[in-house]
Design a protein around this motif. Structure first.
Motif, PDB file in Angstrom:
ATOM      1  N   LYS A 207      20.964  38.757  82.992  1.00  0.00           N
ATOM      2  CA  LYS A 207      19.658  39.166  83.514  1.00  0.00           C
ATOM      3  C   LYS A 207      19.671  40.639  83.911  1.00  0.00           C
ATOM      4  O   LYS A 207      18.730  41.395  83.640  1.00  0.00           O
ATOM      5  N   GLN A 211      17.418  43.664  82.290  1.00  0.00           N
ATOM      6  CA  GLN A 211      16.546  44.408  83.201  1.00  0.00           C
ATOM      7  C   GLN A 211      16.846  45.901  83.137  1.00  0.00           C
ATOM      8  O   GLN A 211      15.946  46.739  83.110  1.00  0.00           O
ATOM      9  N   GLN A 240      10.335  39.872  80.996  1.00  0.00           N
ATOM     10  CA  GLN A 240      10.040  38.440  81.007  1.00  0.00           C
ATOM     11  C   GLN A 240      10.042  37.867  79.595  1.00  0.00           C
ATOM     12  O   GLN A 240      10.501  36.740  79.368  1.00  0.00           O
ATOM     13  N   TRP A 243      13.837  37.642  78.683  1.00  0.00           N
ATOM     14  CA  TRP A 243      14.558  36.655  79.489  1.00  0.00           C
ATOM     15  C   TRP A 243      14.109  35.236  79.137  1.00  0.00           C
ATOM     16  O   TRP A 243      14.931  34.322  79.020  1.00  0.00           O
ATOM     17  N   ASN A 247      16.461  32.297  77.271  1.00  0.00           N
ATOM     18  CA  ASN A 247      16.652  30.989  77.891  1.00  0.00           C
ATOM     19  C   ASN A 247      16.097  29.834  77.059  1.00  0.00           C
ATOM     20  O   ASN A 247      16.288  28.665  77.415  1.00  0.00           O
TER      21      ASN A 247
END
Length: 264
Positions: A207, A211, A240, A243, A247
């Motif tokens: 993460k 970022q 977003q 990420w 996932n």
């Protein structure tokens, strides 16, 4: 927190020649560090969004230990290009004043030919995984966007990835898309190690790293006429998207594996 990347900034001193490939009209140019670069212009067709895609896609590739030419920020002075005789090129240069992006020029490199060079299943799977993740539509037989330099494979040109940002709507839907265009990927037939690659790469792309890469996008590239969102809000959407996609990687992995089975 330690930065994942730290791009140098150079000043373009000489426009050498256009590289008439694709719609973005990149050029071979020289900078004040005496190196040559493939220069990508903010004034080209897709504007700063292509530069953002190039930066994010290229630096994700680097984090995954795939070979990429060095990316640098490239300043174009307002006087640059005034003496250029070609009107189209002059307009491009004048419309690209300020901060652009460039890739270190790999002198003597040759275009990757899948008929001549066979890659290992591991490397092919890594590149297919990357392109499925960042939704890169531009690594096909028609345009491989890979070079052989010093007997090693190098990736170039990620300006066509993250194409959701051209419509800038329903990013959540795009983030969980299977990316059906992976069926056209030049390396898909050799990519037999996608599941193992998925496990390994999800450990590398933390993460914090994602970022950091997104946050490195210059604010100058994030003032868009077609949205009221602030640069920070735009960065948040990019993060977003990535990420969420990471996932839910089983969605694009399954798509790629199904497409590969049809090919072989």
């Amino acid at each position: 927190m330690k930065k994942t990347l730290e791009l140098r900034t150079v000043n373009v001193t000489r426009y050498i020649s256009p590289l008439r490939e694709g719609g973005s009209l990149p050029a071979l140019a020289e900078a004040d560090d005496d190196f040559k670069y493939v220069l990508k212009f903010r004034g080209a067709g897709h504007g700063v969004k292509a530069l953002i895609a190039e930066l994010i896609g290229g630096e994700i590739a680097r984090v995954l230990n795939l070979k990429m030419p060095e990316l640098v920020f490239a300043n174009l002075d307002e006087a640059f290009g005034r003496s250029e005789g070609d009107e189209e090129i002059q307009d491009l240069l004048q419309g690209s004043q300020g901060l652009n992006l460039a890739l270190h020029f790999l002198s003597g490199a040759i275009t990757f030919d899948p008929v001549v060079t066979q890659l290992s299943p591991e490397l092919a799977s890594q590149i297919v995984w990357l392109d499925a993740f960042i939704t890169n539509v531009d690594r096909t037989f028609r345009n491989t966007n890979m070079l052989i330099w010093h007997k090693e494979l190098w990736l170039i040109d990620h300006g066509a990835c993250l194409y959701f940002h051209h419509s800038w709507s329903s990013w959540e839907k795009h983030a969980q898309s299977p990316f059906a265009l992976i069926k056209d990927h030049v390396l898909l037939p050799q990519a037999s190690k996608l599941s193992a690659t998925d496990i390994a790469f999800k450990k590398l792309l933390t993460k914090e790293i994602l970022q950091d890469i997104v946050n490195y996008t210059p604010e100058d590239w994030l003032h868009w006429e077609d949205t009221d969102e602030t640069p920070e809000e735009i960065r948040a959407v990019y993060f977003q998207f990535l990420w969420t996609r990471l996932n839910h990687s089983e969605i694009f992995i399954n798509e790629a594996q199904n497409a590969r089975e049809k090919l072989i």
